[in-house]
Write an enzyme that holds these catalytic residues in place. Structure first.
Site, mmCIF file in Angstrom:
data_model
loop_
_atom_site.group_PDB
_atom_site.id
_atom_site.type_symbol
_atom_site.label_atom_id
_atom_site.label_comp_id
_atom_site.label_asym_id
_atom_site.label_seq_id
_atom_site.Cartn_x
_atom_site.Cartn_y
_atom_site.Cartn_z
ATOM 1 N N HIS A 92 -45.729 -10.939 48.544
ATOM 2 C CA HIS A 92 -46.329 -9.821 47.805
ATOM 3 C C HIS A 92 -47.002 -10.271 46.511
ATOM 4 O O HIS A 92 -47.804 -9.536 45.939
ATOM 5 C CB HIS A 92 -45.277 -8.722 47.535
ATOM 6 C CG HIS A 92 -44.313 -9.028 46.441
ATOM 7 N ND1 HIS A 92 -43.034 -9.495 46.675
ATOM 8 C CD2 HIS A 92 -44.405 -8.917 45.095
ATOM 9 C CE1 HIS A 92 -42.396 -9.648 45.538
ATOM 10 N NE2 HIS A 92 -43.207 -9.312 44.559
ATOM 11 N N ASP B 178 -41.070 -11.858 53.203
ATOM 12 C CA ASP B 178 -41.777 -11.856 51.921
ATOM 13 C C ASP B 178 -41.899 -13.259 51.339
ATOM 14 O O ASP B 178 -41.626 -13.488 50.170
ATOM 15 C CB ASP B 178 -41.066 -10.928 50.923
ATOM 16 C CG ASP B 178 -41.952 -10.596 49.719
ATOM 17 O OD1 ASP B 178 -43.179 -10.792 49.816
ATOM 18 O OD2 ASP B 178 -41.415 -10.167 48.675
ATOM 19 N N SER C 51 -40.853 -12.509 40.427
ATOM 20 C CA SER C 51 -40.967 -12.552 41.884
ATOM 21 C C SER C 51 -41.504 -13.905 42.337
ATOM 22 O O SER C 51 -42.521 -14.384 41.837
ATOM 23 C CB SER C 51 -41.903 -11.451 42.377
ATOM 24 O OG SER C 51 -41.329 -10.187 42.220
#
Length: 496
Positions: A110, A140, A214
């Site tokens: 992402h 992911d 992230s």
């Protein structure tokens, strides 16, 4: 197959001593050794400017109406995707180097999704443009490649299976674009399912993870990567001590495939499964709830070819016990394609072992279509009706198929009414559901349902397992307990 590389000599220094019983006194030496291997991932995406302002409401025939309509029509055309002014949208995340010689970097999918340009910012100020080697939306993960002038500082993966709740961990990332930031906490929980994908098995930590973290690494106290930070739960967008990391056990397999093939290659069984709760376990005669209940089988898929049927309870896969439904997809995905595996199932009270040759999940997802089946029309007959477990039942006929929008491919006994205080209602059975099987036996008439339920009650069963279909043919199992069934009252009106 490509393997994630061992770190260079600077990253393989002697491991620090184990932390103190009450936590590490300091992680300064560990952080200093690892900071240069963690990078900032900056992405740029070109999008059309779709901003628009609605024209003011004017009285019909107003002298300004034509002027405003012409102005806003021209503005709208300028802002359309094919004629608008493009804008550059930037986003930031984190990543880390796993192969310094070849410039291999790992981050979240992402973070780089739909990016037109990816730039890696290193701790010493160096900037390198990255090439995307491959992504996997299910876990992911994304793998990037840069061309380093000299070998990069790298880190290696550790064994996430050895991490225990309460162990100290350290997260390094780039929250808020402030540069490399270190936070420390403990493992709060393991095996978390946050319903973000089919293979959820997250490590939960209270180490502060914020926007921009992230894709960054979660280290154990030896400096090995045991997780990849990917999600938080937060009402404000900042850390409240609930963060989640992809375990290295799952990540390494995906990363190796993305490096070698540019895509994932997962095993595929070809079943739709359902969780086994206590009621379903009891209806199957099990002492405990475990396994994965097969609610549907893909025609011509590996499971169908190997003999697996709807209603089978998968107890073991390739020699490993299936403790819960959500474990089976991971087991299958991690198994080599075309491998012959033994699948132990419980069918109608008897255990059996079936030999299944796994297919490839991506081949099925990329366009394998199920063959359409056309059934011959039959002469209509007088429909039968009945009642059981608080449900009014009827034999399927064209009129009921039209009333409840039931496909011609669905067979069984249709539920036309459900008593709102019945055990069936508590299991969310509703009018229009079709009973396909009762206790793993196919039924075609209300009399079949009533007879099978009576047989089970006479055998001392406390519940009955029903296989239900909705109008489109999607199957699910429900278990209804006999001891919740109230005796019918004499003055109760007959079903219409």
């Amino acid at each position: 197959m490509a393997q994630t590389a061992e770190p260079d000599s600077s990253a393989s220094a002697a491991r620090p001593a184990m932390p103190m019983r009450h936590g590490p006194d300091s992680v300064a030496d560990l952080a200093e050794r690892l900071l240069d291997a963690v990078v900032n991932v900056s992405t740029t995406q070109i999008v059309a400017d779709k901003r628009s302002v609605k024209p003011p409401k004017l009285p019909e025939g107003s002298p300004f109406q034509e002027f405003f309509e012409d102005f806003f029509n021209r503005r709208g055309r300028r802002n359309e995707p094919n004629g608008g002014v493009p804008r550059r949208v930037q986003s930031l995340g984190s990543g880390f180097v796993v192969d310094g010689e070849n410039g291999i970097i790992v981050t979240n999918n992402h973070v780089i999704d739909k990016a037109d340009e990816i730039v890696i910012n290193f701790n010493d100020g160096t900037k390198l443009t990255a090439e995307l080697l491959g992504t996997d939306s299910k876990t992911d993960l994304a793998v990037l490649k840069v061309k380093p002038v000299k070998p990069l500082k790298s880190v290696k993966f550790g064994d996430s299976q050895k991490i225990r709740v309460g162990d100290w961990v350290m997260a390094i990332g780039n929250p808020f674009n402030l540069g490399g930031t270190v936070t420390v906490g403990i493992v709060s929980a393991r095996n978390r399912d946050i319903r973000s994908g089919p293979y959820d098995d997250y490590i939960q930590t209270d180490a502060a993870i914020n926007r921009g973290n992230s894709g960054g690494p979660l280290f154990n106290m030896y400096g090995d990567v045991v997780g990849i930070n990917t999600a938080i739960i937060s009402p404000s967008g900042g850390s409240i001590g609930i963060g989640f990391a992809i375990p290295s056990e799952i990540a390494m397999r995906v990363i190796n495939q993305l490096r070698q093939y540019g895509e994932t290659r997962r095993g595929w069984l070809g079943v739709r499964i359902q969780q086994v709760n206590d009621d379903i376990a009891d209806s199957l005669g099990l002492d405990e709830a475990y396994g994965a209940l097969v609610a549907g089988v893909t025609p011509d898929g590996p499971a169908a070819k190997g003999g697996i049927q709807p209603g089978d309870l998968i107890l073991e896969f390739d020699g490993r016990k299936v403790d819960s439904m959500r474990e089976l997809p991971r087991m299958v995905a991690e198994t080599e394609i075309s491998k012959d595996v033994a699948v132990r199932v419980l069918r109608k009270g008897k255990e059996m072992t079936l030999a299944i040759t796994l297919g490839r999940l991506e081949d099925f997802e990329n366009g394998n279509k199920e063959d359409e089946q056309v059934e011959e029309e039959q002469e209509p007959e007088v429909a039968q009706t009945g009642e059981a477990l608080g449900m009014v039942l009827a034999e399927l006929d064209p009129a009921l198929r039209a009333q409840f929008k039931i496909d011609d491919s669905v067979t069984g006994v249709v539920v036309t009414e459900v008593d709102p205080v019945s055990p069936a209602a508590e299991k969310r059975v509703q009018a229009g559901d079709v009973i396909v099987e009762v206790a793993q036996e196919a039924v075609a008439t209300p009399a079949d349902v009533e007879a099978r339920i009576k047989e089970l009650a006479d055998d001392g069963r406390r519940s009955v397992l029903l296989l239900l279909s909705n109008g489109t043919g999607e199957l699910r199992f429900v278990a209804v307990r006999f001891d919740e069934i109230a005796e019918p009252e004499d003055d109760k009106e007959p079903a219409q």
